[in-house]
Design an enzyme around this catalytic site. Structure first.
Site, short mmCIF file in Angstrom:
data_model
loop_
_atom_site.label_atom_id
_atom_site.label_comp_id
_atom_site.label_asym_id
_atom_site.label_seq_id
_atom_site.Cartn_x
_atom_site.Cartn_y
_atom_site.Cartn_z
N GLY A 1 30.49 36.69 41.04
CA GLY A 1 30.97 36.91 42.40
C GLY A 1 32.43 37.30 42.47
CG ASP A 2 36.83 36.55 40.33
OD1 ASP A 2 37.57 36.55 41.34
OD2 ASP A 2 37.24 36.82 39.19
CB ALA A 3 33.45 40.71 38.61
#
Length: 130
Positions: free
Chosen positions: A25-27
């Protein structure tokens, strides 16, 4: 948003470690934010990077989360809570503990939505003006 892979079955993704979902999700969130900023007409990469860093920081994600929490489905709330409550291998250097745990839940939700092929829901929750 196009996918690099085929969507994964929800039950399989629900079995994944929520910190791993947050990793994905961060990416995804970083890429979406950067693409939006670039398409918004900015040409000064220093300014684009500063804006991106503000939005994708734990503090920025925590603020964005407050806007979407009332619109989450029961399933999405469960994914968020799993990410928020997961034991993290690291600590944040620039955010409060509360912001950091909320941002992990935020990222886990985005990772879940991305892996299960729900790009329209990502757009609706995180990038619509509503």
């Amino acid at each position: 948003m196009e996918y690099l892979t085929q969507p994964v079955e929800k039950e399989r993704v629900k079995l994944m470690n929520p910190v791993v979902l947050a990793f994905v999700g961060d990416a995804v969130y970083t890429l979406c934010v950067r693409a939006r900023l670039a398409l918004g007409g900015g040409t000064d990469t220093g300014e684009l990077n500063r804006k991106s860093a503000q939005l994708v920081s734990a503090h920025g994600q925590s603020l964005s989360l407050e806007k979407i929490l009332p619109r989450l489905t029961e399933e999405e709330e469960g994914i968020f809570r799993r990410g928020r409550n997961a034991k993290k291998p690291t600590k944040s250097k620039n955010a409060s503990v509360g912001e950091y745990v909320r941002s992990t839940g935020f990222e886990a939700l985005i990772g879940y939505l991305y892996l299960t092929g729900q790009s329209e829901r990502i757009e609706e929750l995180f990038f619509s003006e509503t």
